[in-house]
Design a protein around this motif. Structure first.
Motif, PDB file in Angstrom:
ATOM      1  N   SER A  95       0.818  -1.211   0.000  1.00  0.00           N
ATOM      2  CA  SER A  95       0.000   0.000   0.000  1.00  0.00           C
ATOM      3  C   SER A  95       0.855   1.266   0.000  1.00  0.00           C
ATOM      4  O   SER A  95       0.542   2.229   0.687  1.00  0.00           O
ATOM      5  CB  SER A  95      -0.935  -0.018   1.207  1.00  0.00           C
ATOM      6  OG  SER A  95      -0.181  -0.114   2.389  1.00  0.00           O
TER       7      SER A  95
ATOM      8  N   GLU B 242      -6.099  15.301   1.323  1.00  0.00           N
ATOM      9  CA  GLU B 242      -5.716  14.925   2.682  1.00  0.00           C
ATOM     10  C   GLU B 242      -6.645  13.844   3.221  1.00  0.00           C
ATOM     11  O   GLU B 242      -7.875  13.978   3.198  1.00  0.00           O
ATOM     12  CB  GLU B 242      -5.769  16.150   3.592  1.00  0.00           C
ATOM     13  CG  GLU B 242      -5.308  15.887   5.001  1.00  0.00           C
ATOM     14  CD  GLU B 242      -5.309  17.141   5.851  1.00  0.00           C
ATOM     15  OE1 GLU B 242      -4.938  17.035   7.014  1.00  0.00           O
ATOM     16  OE2 GLU B 242      -5.690  18.214   5.358  1.00  0.00           O
ATOM     17  N   GLY B 243      -6.035  12.744   3.669  1.00  0.00           N
ATOM     18  CA  GLY B 243      -6.792  11.647   4.267  1.00  0.00           C
ATOM     19  C   GLY B 243      -7.506  10.745   3.277  1.00  0.00           C
ATOM     20  O   GLY B 243      -8.152   9.782   3.677  1.00  0.00           O
ATOM     21  N   LYS B 244      -7.403  11.016   1.986  1.00  0.00           N
ATOM     22  CA  LYS B 244      -8.097  10.196   0.989  1.00  0.00           C
ATOM     23  C   LYS B 244      -7.184   9.080   0.496  1.00  0.00           C
ATOM     24  O   LYS B 244      -5.961   9.161   0.591  1.00  0.00           O
ATOM     25  CB  LYS B 244      -8.560  11.059  -0.188  1.00  0.00           C
ATOM     26  CG  LYS B 244      -9.642  12.038   0.235  1.00  0.00           C
ATOM     27  CD  LYS B 244     -10.221  12.768  -0.930  1.00  0.00           C
ATOM     28  CE  LYS B 244     -11.342  13.670  -0.428  1.00  0.00           C
ATOM     29  NZ  LYS B 244     -11.688  14.688  -1.361  1.00  0.00           N
ATOM     30  N   GLN B 245      -7.814   8.049  -0.043  1.00  0.00           N
ATOM     31  CA  GLN B 245      -7.096   6.918  -0.611  1.00  0.00           C
ATOM     32  C   GLN B 245      -7.679   6.575  -1.970  1.00  0.00           C
ATOM     33  O   GLN B 245      -8.842   6.875  -2.252  1.00  0.00           O
ATOM     34  CB  GLN B 245      -7.237   5.687   0.291  1.00  0.00           C
ATOM     35  CG  GLN B 245      -6.424   5.780   1.531  1.00  0.00           C
ATOM     36  CD  GLN B 245      -6.295   4.435   2.227  1.00  0.00           C
ATOM     37  OE1 GLN B 245      -6.116   4.419   3.410  1.00  0.00           O
ATOM     38  NE2 GLN B 245      -6.370   3.324   1.535  1.00  0.00           N
TER      39      GLN B 245
ATOM     40  N   THR C 236      -5.883   0.824  -2.169  1.00  0.00           N
ATOM     41  CA  THR C 236      -5.144   0.649  -0.910  1.00  0.00           C
ATOM     42  C   THR C 236      -4.063   1.707  -0.720  1.00  0.00           C
ATOM     43  O   THR C 236      -3.307   1.646   0.239  1.00  0.00           O
ATOM     44  CB  THR C 236      -4.479  -0.739  -0.869  1.00  0.00           C
ATOM     45  OG1 THR C 236      -3.556  -0.836  -1.966  1.00  0.00           O
ATOM     46  CG2 THR C 236      -5.515  -1.857  -0.959  1.00  0.00           C
ATOM     47  N   HIS C 237      -4.009   2.666  -1.621  1.00  0.00           N
ATOM     48  CA  HIS C 237      -2.928   3.650  -1.606  1.00  0.00           C
ATOM     49  C   HIS C 237      -3.398   4.990  -1.039  1.00  0.00           C
ATOM     50  O   HIS C 237      -4.339   5.597  -1.556  1.00  0.00           O
ATOM     51  CB  HIS C 237      -2.382   3.873  -3.020  1.00  0.00           C
ATOM     52  CG  HIS C 237      -1.878   2.625  -3.658  1.00  0.00           C
ATOM     53  ND1 HIS C 237      -0.622   2.122  -3.425  1.00  0.00           N
ATOM     54  CD2 HIS C 237      -2.482   1.754  -4.511  1.00  0.00           C
ATOM     55  CE1 HIS C 237      -0.456   1.002  -4.096  1.00  0.00           C
ATOM     56  NE2 HIS C 237      -1.571   0.758  -4.770  1.00  0.00           N
ATOM     57  N   SER C 238      -2.708   5.453  -0.004  1.00  0.00           N
ATOM     58  CA  SER C 238      -2.928   6.822   0.452  1.00  0.00           C
ATOM     59  C   SER C 238      -2.285   7.749  -0.574  1.00  0.00           C
ATOM     60  O   SER C 238      -1.592   7.298  -1.490  1.00  0.00           O
ATOM     61  CB  SER C 238      -2.315   7.029   1.838  1.00  0.00           C
ATOM     62  OG  SER C 238      -0.910   6.812   1.782  1.00  0.00           O
TER      63      SER C 238
ATOM     64  N   PRO D  97       2.200   4.815  -0.893  1.00  0.00           N
ATOM     65  CA  PRO D  97       1.360   5.945  -1.322  1.00  0.00           C
ATOM     66  C   PRO D  97       1.493   6.254  -2.811  1.00  0.00           C
ATOM     67  O   PRO D  97       2.537   6.025  -3.416  1.00  0.00           O
ATOM     68  CB  PRO D  97       1.885   7.128  -0.512  1.00  0.00           C
ATOM     69  CG  PRO D  97       2.892   6.608   0.416  1.00  0.00           C
ATOM     70  CD  PRO D  97       3.216   5.200   0.059  1.00  0.00           C
TER      71      PRO D  97
ATOM     72  N   LYS E 270       0.172  11.066  -1.281  1.00  0.00           N
ATOM     73  CA  LYS E 270       1.222  11.946  -0.768  1.00  0.00           C
ATOM     74  C   LYS E 270       1.432  13.042  -1.801  1.00  0.00           C
ATOM     75  O   LYS E 270       1.502  12.763  -2.999  1.00  0.00           O
ATOM     76  CB  LYS E 270       2.513  11.133  -0.581  1.00  0.00           C
ATOM     77  CG  LYS E 270       3.697  11.927  -0.118  1.00  0.00           C
ATOM     78  CD  LYS E 270       4.902  10.993   0.012  1.00  0.00           C
ATOM     79  CE  LYS E 270       6.151  11.752   0.355  1.00  0.00           C
ATOM     80  NZ  LYS E 270       7.324  10.866   0.397  1.00  0.00           N
TER      81      LYS E 270
END
Length: 174
Positions: A45, A67-70, A73-75, A47, A77
């Protein structure tokens, strides 16, 4: 996503920060409709890296939007880079440079890399960029260069292609 893309946004009544908030939302949604080759995302996962290069007006809008979203499975950056930085660390690169020579140099350096390139300069997709913002009837729209994305082994969803103002390099067009 469809609501965002079809919602009116008037260039005449909005500020530049409003414009960049809308574009930041577009960037997030573009990434939702693109499949990257597995090797470009790394294991697990890790980013997704959204980068900007050029003007500094968009960074805050982009960071607050993602911010805070995905995505899967990847946040996400966000990195703000200079032209001299290694741009190949990104999965999505928003090029905020309008000078055609600078844009051409950046795109040439990324040729065939699995990086979704998005820009707002005139003729961005004709220069080899993948998604170019444009204004149509005072609304933010976008064009897609399908051939450029295919060369980079990126698969753009047909749902996103249908929402584009135009798609160039479409094999179905002959």
């Amino acid at each position: 996503m469809i609501v965002l893309l079809l919602a009116p946004w008037s260039a005449e009544t909005q500020t530049q920060s409003d414009e960049y908030r809308v574009k930041a939302a577009f960037l997030f949604h573009f990434a939702q409709f693109v499949d990257w080759p597995p090797e470009s995302l790394g294991a697990g996962s890790r980013p997704l890296v959204f980068c900007t290069v050029g003007e500094q007006a968009v960074p805050d809008a982009l960071e607050s939007t993602v911010e805070g979203k995905q995505i899967g499975t990847h946040s996400i950056k966000v990195q703000h880079l200079r032209e001299t930085d290694d741009l190949r660390t990104c999965q999505l690169l928003f090029i905020l440079i309008r000078d055609k020579k600078h844009v051409a140099t950046i795109l040439a350096g990324l040729q065939n890399a699995a990086i979704l390139t998005v820009g707002q300069s005139d003729d961005f997709i004709q220069q080899g960029g993948m998604i170019g913002f444009c204004l149509q009837d005072s609304k933010i729209r976008f064009d897609i260069n399908l051939r450029a994305s295919q060369r980079a082994n990126l698969k753009i969803s047909s749902r996103l292609l249908l929402l584009a103002k135009s798609v160039v390099g479409d094999p179905g067009q002959g």
